[in-house]
Design a protein around this motif. Structure first.
Motif, PDB file in Angstrom:
ATOM      1  N   ARG A 183      -4.367   9.973  -2.789  1.00  0.00           N
ATOM      2  CA  ARG A 183      -5.004   8.651  -2.766  1.00  0.00           C
ATOM      3  C   ARG A 183      -4.055   7.579  -2.220  1.00  0.00           C
ATOM      4  O   ARG A 183      -2.853   7.786  -2.127  1.00  0.00           O
ATOM      5  N   MET A 184      -4.655   6.433  -1.898  1.00  0.00           N
ATOM      6  CA  MET A 184      -3.900   5.232  -1.506  1.00  0.00           C
ATOM      7  C   MET A 184      -4.041   4.233  -2.644  1.00  0.00           C
ATOM      8  O   MET A 184      -5.115   4.104  -3.222  1.00  0.00           O
TER       9      MET A 184
ATOM     10  N   ARG B  33       0.852  -1.197   0.000  1.00  0.00           N
ATOM     11  CA  ARG B  33       0.000   0.000   0.000  1.00  0.00           C
ATOM     12  C   ARG B  33       0.880   1.237   0.000  1.00  0.00           C
ATOM     13  O   ARG B  33       1.747   1.392   0.853  1.00  0.00           O
ATOM     14  N   ARG B  34       0.667   2.100  -0.973  1.00  0.00           N
ATOM     15  CA  ARG B  34       1.437   3.345  -1.089  1.00  0.00           C
ATOM     16  C   ARG B  34       0.485   4.526  -1.020  1.00  0.00           C
ATOM     17  O   ARG B  34      -0.601   4.499  -1.582  1.00  0.00           O
ATOM     18  N   ARG B  35       0.927   5.556  -0.343  1.00  0.00           N
ATOM     19  CA  ARG B  35       0.123   6.781  -0.232  1.00  0.00           C
ATOM     20  C   ARG B  35       0.721   7.844  -1.130  1.00  0.00           C
ATOM     21  O   ARG B  35       1.900   8.149  -1.069  1.00  0.00           O
ATOM     22  N   TRP B  36      -0.124   8.381  -1.982  1.00  0.00           N
ATOM     23  CA  TRP B  36       0.223   9.552  -2.755  1.00  0.00           C
ATOM     24  C   TRP B  36      -0.510  10.729  -2.117  1.00  0.00           C
ATOM     25  O   TRP B  36      -1.306  10.532  -1.206  1.00  0.00           O
TER      26      TRP B  36
END
Length: 184
Positions: A65-66, A59-62
């Motif tokens: 958004r995720m 899971r990456r957070r920008w």
């Protein structure tokens, strides 16, 4: 131990390519350039080799958004089944840095270690890279990972099974129930 040897080139639910063993050549850890794992895997497959690139959902957070993206479990490495007499096509693949070796002698990856990683991915177990040192050796006696050997690690009160690829000095881990394991 569960040995899963006959798979096609389909993808696992986790996104990892299926593990192919068309020949009985040992598997080697091929070191690749930064973020070139997928390109090298595809190039090796086109050249007729049986590469294995284990992936996990990360899971990456920008800023807005995720997202879940497939990330290599062993960044910088692709496993490849090959005969050492025929290694030049592997070494000449764009993005390949070399084959993990001791001196000038390439080191084969322990098949039990790759079988354990493959079994965890095939069963849809939530795996992630693990940098902690392994502890007590255990064997899973029940549940979806039955027969897999690894080390026990406790993280935040949860038992985790650690499977180590020794020649890379890297590990992955998965949460397991205490009732599923047997100490060795």
């Amino acid at each position: 131990m569960v040995l899963l040897n006959e798979f096609s080139a389909t993808r696992y639910e986790s996104g990892a390519p299926a593990f192919e063993t068309h020949n009985h050549a040992p598997h080697y850890a091929v070191q690749v350039r930064y973020r070139h794992e997928r390109a090298v895997e595809q190039s090796l497959r086109v050249r007729g080799f049986a590469p294995f690139l284990p992936l996990f959902k990360n899971r990456r957070r920008w800023s807005d958004r995720m997202m879940e993206i497939d990330t290599p479990l062993f960044p910088g490495y692709v496993f490849c089944s090959m005969d050492l007499e025929n290694r030049m096509p592997v070494l000449s693949t764009p993005g390949v840095v070399g084959i993990v070796a001791a001196g000038k002698q390439p080191l084969a990856v322990d098949p039990k270690e790759l079988d354990a990683v493959r079994a965890m991915l095939l069963r849809g177990i939530d795996v992630q890279p693990c940098s902690a040192a392994p502890g007590q050796k255990v064997k899973i006696g029940a549940g979806p990972l039955k027969g897999i050997e690894g080390s026990l690690l406790q993280v935040r009160g949860k038992n985790r099974l650690v499977v180590r690829i020794s020649i890379l000095n890297r590990s992955i881990s998965a949460i397991i129930e205490g009732s599923e394991m047997v100490a060795l």
